[in-house]
Design a protein around this motif. Structure first.
Motif, PDB file in Angstrom:
ATOM      1  N   UNK A 182      33.490   0.074   7.654  1.00  0.00           N
ATOM      2  CA  UNK A 182      32.499   0.594   6.711  1.00  0.00           C
ATOM      3  C   UNK A 182      32.793   2.070   6.498  1.00  0.00           C
ATOM      4  N   UNK A 183      33.005   2.447   5.234  1.00  0.00           N
ATOM      5  CA  UNK A 183      33.278   3.848   4.887  1.00  0.00           C
ATOM      6  C   UNK A 183      32.131   4.317   4.001  1.00  0.00           C
ATOM      7  N   UNK A 184      31.331   5.243   4.517  1.00  0.00           N
ATOM      8  CA  UNK A 184      30.178   5.692   3.741  1.00  0.00           C
ATOM      9  C   UNK A 184      30.343   7.102   3.175  1.00  0.00           C
ATOM     10  N   UNK A 185      31.514   7.664   3.316  1.00  0.00           N
ATOM     11  CA  UNK A 185      31.813   8.988   2.771  1.00  0.00           C
ATOM     12  C   UNK A 185      32.578   8.810   1.457  1.00  0.00           C
ATOM     13  N   UNK A 186      32.059   9.391   0.386  1.00  0.00           N
ATOM     14  CA  UNK A 186      32.650   9.202  -0.944  1.00  0.00           C
ATOM     15  C   UNK A 186      34.119   9.643  -1.004  1.00  0.00           C
ATOM     16  N   UNK A 187      34.454  10.779  -0.397  1.00  0.00           N
ATOM     17  CA  UNK A 187      35.841  11.264  -0.431  1.00  0.00           C
ATOM     18  C   UNK A 187      36.772  10.321   0.326  1.00  0.00           C
ATOM     19  N   UNK A 188      36.327   9.836   1.469  1.00  0.00           N
ATOM     20  CA  UNK A 188      37.152   8.891   2.238  1.00  0.00           C
ATOM     21  C   UNK A 188      37.293   7.561   1.514  1.00  0.00           C
ATOM     22  N   UNK A 230      28.716   2.945  -7.142  1.00  0.00           N
ATOM     23  CA  UNK A 230      27.844   4.055  -6.748  1.00  0.00           C
ATOM     24  C   UNK A 230      26.480   3.576  -6.263  1.00  0.00           C
ATOM     25  N   UNK A 231      26.183   2.291  -6.441  1.00  0.00           N
ATOM     26  CA  UNK A 231      24.881   1.762  -6.011  1.00  0.00           C
ATOM     27  C   UNK A 231      24.831   1.735  -4.490  1.00  0.00           C
ATOM     28  N   UNK A 232      23.837   2.363  -3.888  1.00  0.00           N
ATOM     29  CA  UNK A 232      23.780   2.407  -2.422  1.00  0.00           C
ATOM     30  C   UNK A 232      23.384   1.056  -1.820  1.00  0.00           C
ATOM     31  N   UNK A 233      23.849   0.825  -0.604  1.00  0.00           N
ATOM     32  CA  UNK A 233      23.474  -0.350   0.176  1.00  0.00           C
ATOM     33  C   UNK A 233      22.642   0.178   1.341  1.00  0.00           C
ATOM     34  N   UNK A 234      21.451  -0.362   1.513  1.00  0.00           N
ATOM     35  CA  UNK A 234      20.590   0.133   2.596  1.00  0.00           C
ATOM     36  C   UNK A 234      21.210  -0.203   3.951  1.00  0.00           C
ATOM     37  N   UNK A 235      20.871   0.582   4.947  1.00  0.00           N
ATOM     38  CA  UNK A 235      21.383   0.329   6.301  1.00  0.00           C
ATOM     39  C   UNK A 235      20.915  -1.030   6.809  1.00  0.00           C
ATOM     40  N   UNK A 236      19.713  -1.448   6.422  1.00  0.00           N
ATOM     41  CA  UNK A 236      19.203  -2.757   6.838  1.00  0.00           C
ATOM     42  C   UNK A 236      20.046  -3.882   6.222  1.00  0.00           C
ATOM     43  N   UNK A 237      20.349  -3.767   4.919  1.00  0.00           N
ATOM     44  CA  UNK A 237      21.184  -4.784   4.271  1.00  0.00           C
ATOM     45  C   UNK A 237      22.588  -4.786   4.857  1.00  0.00           C
ATOM     46  N   UNK A 291      41.560  -4.852   0.797  1.00  0.00           N
ATOM     47  CA  UNK A 291      40.288  -4.422   1.396  1.00  0.00           C
ATOM     48  C   UNK A 291      39.295  -3.992   0.320  1.00  0.00           C
ATOM     49  N   UNK A 292      38.045  -4.276   0.532  1.00  0.00           N
ATOM     50  CA  UNK A 292      36.995  -3.895  -0.402  1.00  0.00           C
ATOM     51  C   UNK A 292      36.430  -2.550   0.019  1.00  0.00           C
ATOM     52  N   UNK A 293      36.376  -1.617  -0.909  1.00  0.00           N
ATOM     53  CA  UNK A 293      35.843  -0.299  -0.628  1.00  0.00           C
ATOM     54  C   UNK A 293      34.672  -0.096  -1.574  1.00  0.00           C
ATOM     55  N   UNK A 294      33.473   0.051  -0.994  1.00  0.00           N
ATOM     56  CA  UNK A 294      32.269   0.143  -1.810  1.00  0.00           C
ATOM     57  C   UNK A 294      31.306   1.164  -1.225  1.00  0.00           C
ATOM     58  N   UNK A 295      30.537   1.793  -2.078  1.00  0.00           N
ATOM     59  CA  UNK A 295      29.578   2.800  -1.638  1.00  0.00           C
ATOM     60  C   UNK A 295      28.434   2.205  -0.837  1.00  0.00           C
ATOM     61  N   UNK A 296      27.852   3.041   0.022  1.00  0.00           N
ATOM     62  CA  UNK A 296      26.685   2.619   0.804  1.00  0.00           C
ATOM     63  C   UNK A 296      25.432   3.182   0.221  1.00  0.00           C
TER      64      UNK A 296
END
Length: 80
Positions: free
Chosen positions: A53-59, A22-29, A75-80
């Motif tokens: 890159x999937x930034x939608x929680x449901x997807x 759930x930790x967000x990743x900044x767009x810059x990072x 594949x790695x699926x992680x929150x943005x």
């Protein structure tokens, strides 16, 4: 140039922390990470990988159900 690379290798650090999807990743990072992936070497310069890159929680949840939880072989699926 080579001494600079050698210094980077010698002085690099690994920081470990618990994984938090759930930790967000900044767009810059994210841009930096994707740029590093784009320039990373591959065998015979095949570049036979894709990054999605999937930034939608449901997807992201749907991708986890389809592929299983993140691991080294999937594949790695992680929150943005």
């Amino acid at each position: 140039q080579m001494p600079d690379v050698l210094e980077l290798i010698k002085n690099r650090r690994s920081l470990r922390m618990p994984f938090d999807p759930e930790r967000p990743v900044s767009k810059e990072h994210l841009a930096d990470i994707l740029e590093a992936a784009r320039w990373s070497p591959t065998a015979h310069n095949m570049q036979n990988f894709e990054v999605v890159v999937v930034d939608d929680k449901d997807r992201r949840s749907a991708a986890n159900r389809a592929f299983g939880p993140p691991s080294e072989m999937k594949p790695q699926v992680r929150g943005l």
